[in-house]
Design a protein around this motif. Sequence first.
Motif, PDB file in Angstrom:
ATOM      1  N   VAL A 299       8.907  -8.143  65.223  1.00  0.00           N
ATOM      2  CA  VAL A 299       8.716  -6.766  65.680  1.00  0.00           C
ATOM      3  C   VAL A 299       9.319  -5.785  64.678  1.00  0.00           C
ATOM      4  O   VAL A 299       8.762  -4.728  64.398  1.00  0.00           O
ATOM      5  N   MET A 300      10.461  -6.158  64.107  1.00  0.00           N
ATOM      6  CA  MET A 300      11.198  -5.261  63.215  1.00  0.00           C
ATOM      7  C   MET A 300      10.816  -5.408  61.741  1.00  0.00           C
ATOM      8  O   MET A 300      11.382  -4.740  60.882  1.00  0.00           O
TER       9      MET A 300
ATOM     10  N   GLY B 245      12.941  -4.498  57.969  1.00  0.00           N
ATOM     11  CA  GLY B 245      12.919  -5.756  57.235  1.00  0.00           C
ATOM     12  C   GLY B 245      13.275  -6.945  58.113  1.00  0.00           C
ATOM     13  O   GLY B 245      13.569  -8.020  57.618  1.00  0.00           O
ATOM     14  N   GLY B 246      13.257  -6.757  59.434  1.00  0.00           N
ATOM     15  CA  GLY B 246      13.551  -7.832  60.378  1.00  0.00           C
ATOM     16  C   GLY B 246      14.927  -7.753  61.004  1.00  0.00           C
ATOM     17  O   GLY B 246      15.224  -8.492  61.933  1.00  0.00           O
ATOM     18  N   ALA B 247      15.771  -6.850  60.529  1.00  0.00           N
ATOM     19  CA  ALA B 247      17.134  -6.731  61.082  1.00  0.00           C
ATOM     20  C   ALA B 247      17.080  -6.078  62.460  1.00  0.00           C
ATOM     21  O   ALA B 247      16.326  -5.119  62.681  1.00  0.00           O
ATOM     22  N   PRO B 248      17.895  -6.576  63.402  1.00  0.00           N
ATOM     23  CA  PRO B 248      17.907  -5.988  64.739  1.00  0.00           C
ATOM     24  C   PRO B 248      18.623  -4.639  64.763  1.00  0.00           C
ATOM     25  O   PRO B 248      19.456  -4.350  63.907  1.00  0.00           O
ATOM     26  N   THR B 249      18.304  -3.831  65.750  1.00  0.00           N
ATOM     27  CA  THR B 249      19.027  -2.579  65.974  1.00  0.00           C
ATOM     28  C   THR B 249      20.251  -2.886  66.829  1.00  0.00           C
ATOM     29  O   THR B 249      20.113  -3.487  67.894  1.00  0.00           O
ATOM     30  N   PRO B 250      21.440  -2.511  66.394  1.00  0.00           N
ATOM     31  CA  PRO B 250      22.638  -2.771  67.206  1.00  0.00           C
ATOM     32  C   PRO B 250      22.559  -2.081  68.567  1.00  0.00           C
ATOM     33  O   PRO B 250      22.034  -0.971  68.684  1.00  0.00           O
ATOM     34  N   ARG B 251      23.086  -2.735  69.571  1.00  0.00           N
ATOM     35  CA  ARG B 251      23.093  -2.184  70.929  1.00  0.00           C
ATOM     36  C   ARG B 251      23.733  -0.796  70.959  1.00  0.00           C
ATOM     37  O   ARG B 251      23.250   0.109  71.639  1.00  0.00           O
TER      38      ARG B 251
ATOM     39  N   SER C 237      16.306  -3.858  77.566  1.00  0.00           N
ATOM     40  CA  SER C 237      14.933  -4.148  77.129  1.00  0.00           C
ATOM     41  C   SER C 237      14.707  -3.679  75.700  1.00  0.00           C
ATOM     42  O   SER C 237      14.049  -4.358  74.904  1.00  0.00           O
ATOM     43  N   LEU C 238      15.260  -2.528  75.357  1.00  0.00           N
ATOM     44  CA  LEU C 238      15.123  -2.010  73.997  1.00  0.00           C
ATOM     45  C   LEU C 238      15.868  -2.880  72.994  1.00  0.00           C
ATOM     46  O   LEU C 238      15.375  -3.142  71.890  1.00  0.00           O
ATOM     47  N   VAL C 239      17.045  -3.345  73.379  1.00  0.00           N
ATOM     48  CA  VAL C 239      17.819  -4.240  72.501  1.00  0.00           C
ATOM     49  C   VAL C 239      17.058  -5.539  72.283  1.00  0.00           C
ATOM     50  O   VAL C 239      16.941  -6.030  71.156  1.00  0.00           O
ATOM     51  N   GLU C 240      16.515  -6.102  73.353  1.00  0.00           N
ATOM     52  CA  GLU C 240      15.748  -7.346  73.238  1.00  0.00           C
ATOM     53  C   GLU C 240      14.532  -7.157  72.334  1.00  0.00           C
ATOM     54  O   GLU C 240      14.243  -7.988  71.468  1.00  0.00           O
ATOM     55  N   LEU C 241      13.814  -6.052  72.516  1.00  0.00           N
ATOM     56  CA  LEU C 241      12.644  -5.763  71.695  1.00  0.00           C
ATOM     57  C   LEU C 241      13.019  -5.721  70.213  1.00  0.00           C
ATOM     58  O   LEU C 241      12.369  -6.341  69.374  1.00  0.00           O
ATOM     59  N   ASP C 242      14.081  -5.005  69.902  1.00  0.00           N
ATOM     60  CA  ASP C 242      14.496  -4.836  68.509  1.00  0.00           C
ATOM     61  C   ASP C 242      15.212  -6.048  67.939  1.00  0.00           C
ATOM     62  O   ASP C 242      15.580  -6.063  66.763  1.00  0.00           O
ATOM     63  N   SER C 243      15.412  -7.073  68.744  1.00  0.00           N
ATOM     64  CA  SER C 243      16.037  -8.306  68.266  1.00  0.00           C
ATOM     65  C   SER C 243      15.027  -9.302  67.709  1.00  0.00           C
ATOM     66  O   SER C 243      15.416 -10.314  67.129  1.00  0.00           O
ATOM     67  N   ASP C 244      13.748  -9.014  67.865  1.00  0.00           N
ATOM     68  CA  ASP C 244      12.701  -9.900  67.359  1.00  0.00           C
ATOM     69  C   ASP C 244      12.404  -9.537  65.901  1.00  0.00           C
ATOM     70  O   ASP C 244      11.914  -8.437  65.625  1.00  0.00           O
ATOM     71  N   PRO C 245      12.685 -10.443  64.955  1.00  0.00           N
ATOM     72  CA  PRO C 245      12.446 -10.134  63.541  1.00  0.00           C
ATOM     73  C   PRO C 245      10.994  -9.772  63.231  1.00  0.00           C
ATOM     74  O   PRO C 245      10.738  -8.958  62.340  1.00  0.00           O
TER      75      PRO C 245
END
Length: 197
Positions: A30-31, A36-42, A20-28
């Motif tokens: 949200v980030m 700057g829109g980059a996702p957080t690596p798993r 769920s945290l990975v999915e959340l941080d995959s939305d540009p």
Amino acid sequence: MIVETPQLILRPVGTNDVSSLVELDSDPAVMRYVSGGAPTPRAVIEDWVVPRAVAEMSSRRGGGMWAALDRSSGEFVGWFSLRAPRHGTQPELELTYRLRRAAWGRGLATEGSQTLMRVAFDAPDTGRVFASTMAVNSASRRVMEKSGMRLTALHLGDDAETDGYERGEVEYELRRSDWESARFVWAVRGSTSELTA
């Protein structure tokens, strides 16, 4: 500690929340103001975010990271956290939060933040709660203001000469003395009926 609000259930983050945290941080969107829109690596979430969250929750300093679940559906909508600065020596906690885009505009960020203010100041050692965001992030700034915080600092970035205020970061705070003297409509001090261990 599980905390319930009118719209949310906040429970400690654990290893079962990684996806769920990975999915959340995959939305540009949200980030946008985080990276700057980059996702957080798993791997960062698995190896650093979740272990730090678990450690903070067990530190007895009033901090932790809570998964935010929609109270009516049980769906993961984001997270809230209170954490002691890693190199800080003051009795203070930093408030942070992140919500799915579908949860925006419902007052959830304000509701969760106000609730964690109460949690923070229920810990007798907390002298101050602070939060920061980019100066242009007006939605997050409104959440901080609705949570009783006041603007205390503007930090300009390295490229301030060319981008000025837009690249600056703002810091808001609420001190224990203000918390104890102010009358916040939403703050019910002395009652922990909504908190469960």
